[in-house]
Write a protein that holds these residues in place. Structure first.
Motif, PDB file in Angstrom:
ATOM      1  N   ASN A  59      11.710  15.925 -34.631  1.00  0.00           N
ATOM      2  CA  ASN A  59      11.828  16.753 -36.049  1.00  0.00           C
ATOM      3  C   ASN A  59      12.435  18.299 -35.641  1.00  0.00           C
ATOM      4  N   HIS A  60      13.736  18.463 -35.909  1.00  0.00           N
ATOM      5  CA  HIS A  60      14.403  19.743 -35.372  1.00  0.00           C
ATOM      6  C   HIS A  60      15.385  20.011 -36.494  1.00  0.00           C
ATOM      7  N   ASN A  61      15.949  21.449 -36.429  1.00  0.00           N
ATOM      8  CA  ASN A  61      17.083  21.735 -37.235  1.00  0.00           C
ATOM      9  C   ASN A  61      17.016  21.316 -38.836  1.00  0.00           C
ATOM     10  N   SER A  62      16.063  21.293 -39.088  1.00  0.00           N
ATOM     11  CA  SER A  62      15.712  21.102 -40.732  1.00  0.00           C
ATOM     12  C   SER A  62      16.254  19.782 -41.074  1.00  0.00           C
ATOM     13  N   ILE A  63      16.310  18.715 -40.270  1.00  0.00           N
ATOM     14  CA  ILE A  63      16.759  17.299 -40.641  1.00  0.00           C
ATOM     15  C   ILE A  63      16.058  16.474 -41.480  1.00  0.00           C
ATOM     16  N   ILE A  64      14.813  16.774 -41.674  1.00  0.00           N
ATOM     17  CA  ILE A  64      14.076  15.897 -42.629  1.00  0.00           C
ATOM     18  C   ILE A  64      14.865  16.179 -44.183  1.00  0.00           C
ATOM     19  N   LEU A  65      15.249  17.381 -44.414  1.00  0.00           N
ATOM     20  CA  LEU A  65      15.459  17.927 -45.552  1.00  0.00           C
ATOM     21  C   LEU A  65      16.906  17.356 -45.781  1.00  0.00           C
ATOM     22  N   ILE A  73       9.845  15.988 -49.912  1.00  0.00           N
ATOM     23  CA  ILE A  73       9.569  16.443 -48.605  1.00  0.00           C
ATOM     24  C   ILE A  73      10.330  17.683 -48.067  1.00  0.00           C
ATOM     25  N   GLN A  74       9.816  18.842 -47.879  1.00  0.00           N
ATOM     26  CA  GLN A  74      10.687  19.861 -47.593  1.00  0.00           C
ATOM     27  C   GLN A  74      10.670  20.152 -46.104  1.00  0.00           C
ATOM     28  N   ASN A  75      11.176  21.208 -45.386  1.00  0.00           N
ATOM     29  CA  ASN A  75      10.825  21.336 -43.988  1.00  0.00           C
ATOM     30  C   ASN A  75       9.276  21.354 -43.817  1.00  0.00           C
ATOM     31  N   GLN A  76       8.962  20.538 -42.937  1.00  0.00           N
ATOM     32  CA  GLN A  76       7.748  20.498 -42.394  1.00  0.00           C
ATOM     33  C   GLN A  76       7.498  19.703 -41.320  1.00  0.00           C
ATOM     34  N   THR A  77       6.178  19.542 -40.737  1.00  0.00           N
ATOM     35  CA  THR A  77       5.823  18.834 -39.678  1.00  0.00           C
ATOM     36  C   THR A  77       5.982  17.071 -40.124  1.00  0.00           C
ATOM     37  N   GLY A  97      10.609  19.959 -30.802  1.00  0.00           N
ATOM     38  CA  GLY A  97      10.511  19.708 -32.282  1.00  0.00           C
ATOM     39  C   GLY A  97       9.155  19.664 -32.644  1.00  0.00           C
ATOM     40  N   ASN A  98       8.964  19.509 -34.219  1.00  0.00           N
ATOM     41  CA  ASN A  98       8.027  19.604 -34.764  1.00  0.00           C
ATOM     42  C   ASN A  98       7.289  21.101 -34.953  1.00  0.00           C
ATOM     43  N   VAL A 132       3.786  32.968 -24.067  1.00  0.00           N
ATOM     44  CA  VAL A 132       4.859  31.839 -24.132  1.00  0.00           C
ATOM     45  C   VAL A 132       4.564  30.905 -25.132  1.00  0.00           C
ATOM     46  N   LEU A 133       5.620  30.478 -25.933  1.00  0.00           N
ATOM     47  CA  LEU A 133       5.324  29.021 -26.746  1.00  0.00           C
ATOM     48  C   LEU A 133       6.456  27.963 -26.125  1.00  0.00           C
ATOM     49  N   LYS A 134       6.213  27.148 -26.247  1.00  0.00           N
ATOM     50  CA  LYS A 134       7.340  26.096 -25.881  1.00  0.00           C
ATOM     51  C   LYS A 134       7.506  24.976 -26.810  1.00  0.00           C
ATOM     52  N   GLY A 135       8.822  24.291 -26.873  1.00  0.00           N
ATOM     53  CA  GLY A 135       9.016  23.064 -27.381  1.00  0.00           C
ATOM     54  C   GLY A 135       9.720  22.965 -28.760  1.00  0.00           C
ATOM     55  N   GLY A 136      10.035  24.242 -29.566  1.00  0.00           N
ATOM     56  CA  GLY A 136      10.625  24.322 -30.793  1.00  0.00           C
ATOM     57  C   GLY A 136       9.774  23.859 -31.811  1.00  0.00           C
ATOM     58  N   SER A 137      10.641  23.853 -32.944  1.00  0.00           N
ATOM     59  CA  SER A 137       9.797  23.317 -34.236  1.00  0.00           C
ATOM     60  C   SER A 137      10.777  22.674 -35.213  1.00  0.00           C
ATOM     61  N   TRP A 138      10.416  22.337 -36.311  1.00  0.00           N
ATOM     62  CA  TRP A 138      11.191  21.548 -37.432  1.00  0.00           C
ATOM     63  C   TRP A 138      12.450  22.324 -37.832  1.00  0.00           C
ATOM     64  N   THR A 139      12.488  23.758 -37.531  1.00  0.00           N
ATOM     65  CA  THR A 139      13.419  24.486 -37.904  1.00  0.00           C
ATOM     66  C   THR A 139      14.250  25.059 -36.697  1.00  0.00           C
ATOM     67  N   THR A 140      13.975  24.599 -35.559  1.00  0.00           N
ATOM     68  CA  THR A 140      14.707  25.077 -34.248  1.00  0.00           C
ATOM     69  C   THR A 140      15.940  24.423 -34.059  1.00  0.00           C
ATOM     70  N   ARG A 141      17.044  25.307 -33.816  1.00  0.00           N
ATOM     71  CA  ARG A 141      18.508  24.607 -33.893  1.00  0.00           C
ATOM     72  C   ARG A 141      18.690  23.821 -32.505  1.00  0.00           C
ATOM     73  N   PRO A 142      19.795  22.783 -32.436  1.00  0.00           N
ATOM     74  CA  PRO A 142      19.891  22.110 -31.204  1.00  0.00           C
ATOM     75  C   PRO A 142      20.026  23.040 -29.927  1.00  0.00           C
ATOM     76  N   TRP A 143      20.612  23.974 -30.136  1.00  0.00           N
ATOM     77  CA  TRP A 143      21.185  25.011 -29.095  1.00  0.00           C
ATOM     78  C   TRP A 143      20.009  25.680 -28.198  1.00  0.00           C
ATOM     79  N   SER A 144      18.955  25.738 -28.691  1.00  0.00           N
ATOM     80  CA  SER A 144      17.722  26.072 -27.861  1.00  0.00           C
ATOM     81  C   SER A 144      16.656  25.147 -27.867  1.00  0.00           C
ATOM     82  N   MET A 145      17.107  23.916 -28.131  1.00  0.00           N
ATOM     83  CA  MET A 145      16.129  22.591 -28.019  1.00  0.00           C
ATOM     84  C   MET A 145      16.262  22.076 -26.616  1.00  0.00           C
ATOM     85  N   ARG A 146      15.570  22.623 -25.717  1.00  0.00           N
ATOM     86  CA  ARG A 146      15.395  22.141 -24.039  1.00  0.00           C
ATOM     87  C   ARG A 146      13.926  22.506 -23.645  1.00  0.00           C
ATOM     88  N   CYS A 147      13.761  21.777 -22.836  1.00  0.00           N
ATOM     89  CA  CYS A 147      12.255  21.753 -22.094  1.00  0.00           C
ATOM     90  C   CYS A 147      11.882  23.306 -21.559  1.00  0.00           C
TER      91      CYS A 147
END
Length: 171
Positions: A59-65, A73-77, A97-98, A132-147
């Protein structure tokens, strides 16, 4: 019930983990659970391997919407097991994601640090006051989605995109 908790500060996450007899992971523990494959003895860029994030991974990049713009369903977990294609080799869901996930690690620069994505992006926060926070969120863009990607917040901030996962304490 199956969605991650979000909008919690580091202190609230830590208090919950202590209450249930667990703890929050270090950055290194989190990254190993997300990227390490014991069969190959190597770390992957993403929990699922080397393919860049796609809608079936997490769940990333606001794809659900985007997938269903007429939905309420809006941008959410999403439920933590909603993306089996994104599970890590260690069996963990939603490592990317999430929600961003708190770690116990203080945010500092690694040896050889280079600013990304732009000069000044993070070094001003190497002040010993951010976790430090890890993992990204439901709004994180693919360019920063990596472990290996790192985010940071002050531990007292209740960031809507931040959640956590607990680690069992070895006996």
């Amino acid at each position: 019930d199956r969605h991650p908790v979000c909008g919690v500060s580091y202190y609230e996450a830590e208090a919950y983990a202590n209450f249930v007899g667990k703890r929050l992971p270090t950055e290194a523990e989190w990254e190993k659970a997300a990227s390490w494959t014991s069969k190959t003895g190597q770390s992957n860029t993403y929990p699922w391997g080397e393919e860049e994030p796609k809608p079936h991974h997490c769940n990333h990049n606001s794809i659900i919407l985007i997938q269903n713009p007429k939905s309420k369903i809006q941008n959410q977990t999403t439920p933590v097991d909603a993306y089996p294609g994104g599970k890590s080799a260690s069996g963990c869901y939603d490592m990317l994601g999430n929600v961003w996930e708190w770690t116990t690690t203080w945010f500092h620069g690694y040896d050889g640090f280079v600013s990304y994505p732009y000069t000044g992006y993070s070094q001003t926060y190497f002040d010993g006051q951010h976790r430090v926070l890890k993992g990204g969120s439901w709004t994180t863009r693919p360019w920063s989605m990596r472990c290996s990607f790192r985010n940071w917040y002050h531990p007292g901030v209740r960031e809507i995109l931040a959640g956590f996962r607990c680690v069992a304490i070895a006996s």
